[in-house]
Enzyme design. Sequence first.
Site, short mmCIF file in Angstrom:
data_model
loop_
_atom_site.label_atom_id
_atom_site.label_comp_id
_atom_site.label_asym_id
_atom_site.label_seq_id
_atom_site.Cartn_x
_atom_site.Cartn_y
_atom_site.Cartn_z
N ASP A 19 -7.83 -3.57 -1.61
CA ASP A 19 -8.19 -2.21 -1.27
C ASP A 19 -9.15 -1.76 -2.38
OD1 ASP A 19 -7.97 0.61 -0.51
OD2 ASP A 19 -6.65 0.78 -2.25
N ASP A 21 -10.26 2.02 -3.25
CA ASP A 21 -9.94 3.28 -3.94
C ASP A 21 -8.54 3.30 -4.53
OD1 ASP A 21 -12.46 4.64 -3.24
OD2 ASP A 21 -11.70 4.49 -1.18
MG LIG Z 1 -6.16 2.92 -2.16
#
Ligand SMILES: [Mg+2]
Length: 212
Positions: A19, A21
Amino acid sequence: LPNFPNIKDLKHFEVVFFDLDNTIYAYDPAHKAALEATLIKFAYEHDIDMDTANNLYREARKVINHRLHGQAASHSRLLYFKEMIQALNHHTRFSDALQFEKIYWQHFLTEMQIFPEALKLIKQLSKRGIALGIITDLTTQIQLQKMKKLKLETYFKHLITSEEVGVEKPHSTIFYHALNLFDAKGEACAMIGDNTKTDQGAEQVGMQFFLV
Ligand SMILES: [Mg+2]
C-alpha cells in the site's frame, strides 16, 4: 512507526505488493501541513476565520465521500476545494479550485517523508529480484507524483490505483487486476499495508497479508 515484516518472511514470494499512503511514508504530518497551508490561504481570500474554513472543509469532504463512496475520486482534494468554494460563494470560481488543489499537493509532497524501514525493506526485496508493486486507493496522477518524489520509481514494476480499476480496496477486483499485471498467482504474493479494512482484502485472492 510501522512494524515491517522481516526479509526472511518475504524472501519466498514472487511479488510483494505495498500500500502507499501511511505504509511507505507517514500520511498524517504531510496531510496536516498541506491542509493548514491551503486553509490559511482559503480563509484569507474569503475573509473567514480558520474554524469556519475547517468546518467548510469537513463538510465538503463528507459530501464528496458520500456521493462518490467506493471510487478514487471520493478522495479528490480538487473536488473537496471546489465543493467548499461552491458552498461559500454559490458559484464556482474555477481558477481558485485549481489553485487550492495545487497549494495542497505542493505542500504535501514537500512534507512527505519516507519511513526508513520501508526503504530498507524495498531495497532488500529488490536486490533479491523479487518484483514489487503498489496497490493504492486514489487517483493515478498524484500517486505517480508521490512515487517520483519518494524516489521509488526504479524499484517498482507497477502501480495500480482504484481510479484505473474503478473499485477500491478491499474489493477483490483491484487485487485480481494486480495479479494479472504481474502474471502471478495470489499464493505467490504478499501484501503489506497499514489498514485491516482495506489492504487485508488481499487475502481474498490468496495473498498473504502483513499489517504494518
Ligand atoms: Mg494506507
